[in-house]
Design an enzyme around this catalytic site. Structure first.
Site, PDB file in Angstrom:
ATOM      1  N   ALA A 130       0.906  -1.176  -0.128  1.00  0.00           N
ATOM      2  CA  ALA A 130       0.003  -0.446   0.245  1.00  0.00           C
ATOM      3  C   ALA A 130       0.432   1.488   0.183  1.00  0.00           C
ATOM      4  O   ALA A 130       1.965   1.227   0.288  1.00  0.00           O
ATOM      5  CB  ALA A 130      -1.089  -0.096   1.109  1.00  0.00           C
ATOM      6  N   GLY A 131       0.305   2.468  -0.355  1.00  0.00           N
ATOM      7  CA  GLY A 131       1.530   3.576  -0.538  1.00  0.00           C
ATOM      8  C   GLY A 131       1.459   4.024   0.740  1.00  0.00           C
ATOM      9  O   GLY A 131       2.773   4.566   0.143  1.00  0.00           O
ATOM     10  N   ARG A 132       1.458   3.572   1.552  1.00  0.00           N
ATOM     11  CA  ARG A 132       1.155   4.336   2.832  1.00  0.00           C
ATOM     12  C   ARG A 132       3.126   4.030   3.859  1.00  0.00           C
ATOM     13  O   ARG A 132       3.259   3.975   4.101  1.00  0.00           O
ATOM     14  CB  ARG A 132       0.243   4.269   4.478  1.00  0.00           C
ATOM     15  N   TYR A 133       3.304   2.491   3.156  1.00  0.00           N
ATOM     16  CA  TYR A 133       4.002   1.419   2.905  1.00  0.00           C
ATOM     17  C   TYR A 133       5.087   1.715   2.178  1.00  0.00           C
ATOM     18  O   TYR A 133       6.389   1.598   3.130  1.00  0.00           O
ATOM     19  CB  TYR A 133       3.748   0.133   3.372  1.00  0.00           C
ATOM     20  N   ILE A 134       5.614   2.371   1.463  1.00  0.00           N
ATOM     21  CA  ILE A 134       6.424   2.107   0.446  1.00  0.00           C
ATOM     22  C   ILE A 134       6.399   3.899   0.193  1.00  0.00           C
ATOM     23  O   ILE A 134       5.803   4.869  -0.105  1.00  0.00           O
ATOM     24  CB  ILE A 134       6.064   1.707  -0.740  1.00  0.00           C
TER      25      ILE A 134
END
Length: 857
Positions: A130-134
């Protein structure tokens, strides 16, 4: 008839027109025009703003907006993808999902974005986190070649609150480097990725007026056949194959996959082919981690090389890709070619570089002018006149008059804006003025301006230097991953599994795989052709099917190969109801499927009295028994070897004009065709008698063929027709158990260079074997099949590289193929170079005689 139709059936024309208006039917034309306009607007929008890239930067709008946003947010630190997606929505009105997907796709191409975290794996098809992790940021390469506000055309964003670039000023053929695919209304684009370094080299070649050629290069590796690439034009195609290697007799390993597949989809296609019976394997394992590793376990008795060809024929291990180079040029979609696209991009790069130089020149000249003016203003103490001024306007006028005696050497007129800047100079700067530094600055500016003028006058050389610099800075580690080779289409007939039983009902005339209660003949694959001879003398070719009516009273059914020129049919038939018995020998060759061909002239009452199919043109002897008749010999023998082989349409020669009771075979006889001449088709890897490829010699039935591949795997082949030996052949020739081979190789286990000389007297006769060691790091260096086996060895000696000539025949004794050989040097070897003597030249040519039929060596 409906109520409306009934109403207008006999109504006056005026009433019809009036009522149609009431019903609203008069708006039909208006609605049609409105629809046409809306659809055209929609189609134009999808083509120009969604699916097809602009040639200038090779980007779709969503990609361009993402990169522009990253540039705005760039502070040198990694940025959460979720934040990038949110910020990009200020420019892209189509939702966060499309932005996130496009951003991950850009990151996986490993060119424009530096990534951190789980960005997915395009080899396996695993999705990104997900975008919040990368996190990600613009790469140094992207910052250098993509952004310059002064050379960017800007337009308002979708809500008019910001400005976004029409295209980014890309100074590199980015579209060809990354590739793209998109489907619009009425057209599509599919541009394959190309190698970074090759694009730089091709750009330099074009600028220098030289020819260049570009072929695709994929991050997945594999092998491509570009025979029909047609420069990436619409209608061209390439074939791409996985890299499959034989690990041992029971195991194949796929280490590179075709572009457009994943390890998951490739394994699914292999399993599906196995379930359908097209291939037979034990199991398949996916051991992929950082690199692709698909392990295929074979069934006992399988031929690894044949299985490789079957994988290419029946699975996604080979795929065909059809490029379609469609880009936006002058705000219109245009179909072009890879070469033309590169030329457009390079010309655009040259234009941008010239624009940048002109802007730099303008800024440098302005700085020179401002510095010169400040120097005059301070050195000549013109600023003192400011004390005499009563107001601002008078001060400007006094300064202008004070400067005039000293401005003759300036390169443009002094403007009021220039004087305003002088007025704004702080007193501290005036007090700290350093004439020497000012002169040094002016000198450096003059040098820089002269350099810019030189670059503008030699803009082509400047552009060449730009591409060479790009390659030098960013080309390391971007070597070609996809090997270019030529490989023909795998003939499914040669590699298909004969996994179905074939039956015949001779009396009723049915053949097929579903007639399980009838007479069993042989096993077939779905790709086989079948030839059927009937009692009335007719014959036909059909494809394998579940059940097919071919005609009653079948006398012969067998598999058929139109290219088999050595299969000869020996026939004696009665020509018509009361006609004579005729004899003929013929090869069927290529004929139309599902069409009946007559024996002879096809007279009514014709019937076959005797027929035999002979794989190698054998001509036996038969005994003919006549019906009782006075003063006529009732039986005699006929030797087919005395009958000339003719075309299938030949009528034949008379055997007897009397009625025949029976014909019985006396002997099989021998071939009348002589030794078989075999040829090797390097593209398909097939040895056959079909005159395709290079001739390798004449073979008798009992003789064998030896093939040795580049990895050291060797095999003896029975001289059946055809023989699948593979495309990576190092040596191919008639098997001679006493022939001596010499091999120079690197032994992976003990990390030494070895020389071995051996014969193949004790080699296996049915299975593959290795003439090298089985260690995975063992590599073939040079292979010799002649007495002349010499190389030069370059080796490091201190700070120098020295050279030594070696005769390998003196370095090892002749032993069996299983021997490791002799270690012959402890020196730090740089390279080995084969010495091509007379013996080598003879050996490496293609021989047409049966005594020396070696093809390679």
């Amino acid at each position: 008839m409906s109520d409306i139709e009934d109403k207008y059936a006999n109504a006056p024309e005026a009433d019809v027109k009036s009522d149609t208006a009431i019903l609203g039917l008069s708006n039909a034309n208006h609605l049609e025009k409105l629809y046409d306009g809306w659809f055209l607007d929609y189609a134009s929008y999808v083509i120009l703003d969604r699916a097809v890239p602009y040639f200038e930067d090779g980007l779709k709008p969503v990609q361009r907006r993402i990169l522009h946003t990253l540039s705005e947010m760039n502070n040198g630190h990694l940025i959460k993808v979720a934040n990038v997606v949110g910020a990009t929505m200020r420019y892209h009105p189509h939702g966060d999902s499309s932005i996130y997907t496009a951003l991950v796709g850009l990151g996986q191409k490993d060119l424009l974005i530096d990534t951190q975290g789980n960005w997915g794996n395009p080899l396996t098809g695993d999705g990104a986190a997900a975008g919040r992790y990368i996190e990600g940021r613009l790469s140094q390469f992207a910052q250098e070649i993509l952004f310059n506000p002064e050379t960017t055309e800007w337009i308002p964003n979708y809500d008019g609150t910001r400005k976004e670039p029409v295209t980014l000023p890309a100074k590199f053929p980015l579209l060809l480097a990354q590739g793209v695919d998109g489907i619009a209304v009425g057209l599509s684009t599919y541009i394959l990725p190309h190698n970074f370094n090759e694009l730089c080299e091709a750009s330099v070649a074009y600028l220098k007026g030289k020819k260049f050629t570009l072929y695709p290069d994929f991050f997945t590796g594999g092998t491509i056949d570009v025979s029909h690439y047609d420069d990436g034009a619409r209608g061209g195609k390439i074939k791409v194959r996985a890299k499959i290697e034989v690990q041992d007799a029971k195991t194949l390993v796929i280490s590179e996959i075709p572009y457009g597949t994943t390890t998951g989809s490739l394994i699914e296609s292999i399993v599906a082919a196995n379930d359908k019976g097209k291939i037979k394997i034990k199991r398949v394992d996916d051991d992929t981690a950082q690199n692709v590793e698909i392990v295929i376990h074979l069934l006992p008795g399988s031929e690894p090389q044949k299985m490789i060809e079957a994988l290419y024929a029946f699975t996604d291990c080979e795929k065909s890709l059809s490029p379609c180079t469609c880009v936006i040029i002058d705000k219109k979609p245009c179909f072009t070619t890879t070469s033309e696209l590169l030329k457009l991009s390079v010309d655009h790069t040259k234009h941008l570089l010239k624009w940048e130089l002109e802007n730099d020149l303008k800024h440098s000249q302005e700085k020179w002018h401002a510095t010169s003016l400040e120097k005059i203003f301070i050195e000549k103490e013109v600023y003192e006149v400011m004390k005499k001024a009563k107001d601002h306007d008078e001060m400007i006028q006094l300064i202008d008059e004070g400067l005039k005696p000293f401005t003759k050497k300036l390169r443009r007129e002094v403007t009021t804006e220039d004087i305003e800047k002088l007025v704004a100079l702080p007193m501290s700067k005036i007090a700290r003025f350093n004439r020497k530094k000012a002169d040094e600055l002016l000198k450096s500016l003059d040098d820089h301006i002269a350099e810019i003028h030189a670059n503008l006058e030699n803009i082509i050389d400047y552009t060449v230097a730009h591409f060479k610099n790009i390659q030098k800075k960013y080309g390391a580690g971007r070597e070609r991953k996809t090997q270019i080779a030529e490989f023909g289409k795998v003939d499914a007939v040669h590699v298909a599994m004969a996994n179905q039983k074939f039956y015949v009902n001779r009396k009723e005339g049915f053949i097929g795989t579903d007639l399980k209660k009838e007479e069993y003949l042989f096993d077939v694959s779905e790709y086989d052709d079948i030839i059927v001879f009937k009692n009335d003398g007719s014959y036909k070719i059909v494809k394998v099917s579940a059940k097919d009516f071919v005609g009653k009273d079948i006398v012969l059914v067998e598999k058929f190969n139109k290219d088999d020129e050595r299969r000869i049919y020996n026939v004696i038939y009665q020509d018509g109801k009361d006609g004579p018995a005729l004899i003929k020998r013929f090869n069927v060759g290529g004929i139309t499927r599902n069409k009946d061909y007559p024996m002879g002239k096809g007279k009514p009452g014709t019937k076959i009295l005797y027929i035999s199919s002979n794989a190698n043109g054998e001509a036996g002897t038969v005994k003919v028994v006549l019906k009782p008749r006075p003063r006529v010999k009732l039986n005699f023998e006929v030797d087919f070897s005395e009958v000339e082989i003719k075309g299938r349409n030949a009528v034949g020669n008379i055997v007897t004009k009397y009625p025949v009771r029976s014909i019985k075979k006396v002997s099989d006889g021998e071939s009348t065709l002589g030794a078989k001449i075999f040829y090797f088709d390097a593209i398909s890897g097939i040895v056959s008698t079909q005159k395709k490829g290079d001739r390798i010699g004449a073979f008798e039935d009992e003789e064998k063929l030896i093939s040795i591949r580049n990895n050291g795997m060797a095999k003896l082949h029975e001289m059946k027709d055809p023989i699948l030996v593979g495309t990576d052949i190092l040596y191919l020739g008639k098997y001679d158990p006493k022939r001596v081979f010499t091999v120079l190789y690197f032994e992976g286990e003990n990390f030494n260079y070895m020389v071995k000389r051996f014969t193949l007297e004790t080699c296996p006769t049915t299975t593959e074997f290795n003439i090298l060691s089985d260690h995975p790091d063992t590599k073939m260096i040079e292979f010799f099949s002649t007495e002349d086996a010499r190389v030069t060895m370059d080796y490091q000696s201190g700070h120098k590289v020295e050279q030594e000539e070696l005769d390998l025949t003196e370095l090892a004794e002749i032993k069996t193929y299983k021997a490791l050989g002799s270690k012959f040097t402890a020196k730090k070897v740089k390279r080995f170079t084969r010495i091509k003597g007379a013996a080598h030249e003879e050996e490496s040519s293609v021989h047409s005689d049966s005594e020396s039929p070696d093809l390679f060596g």
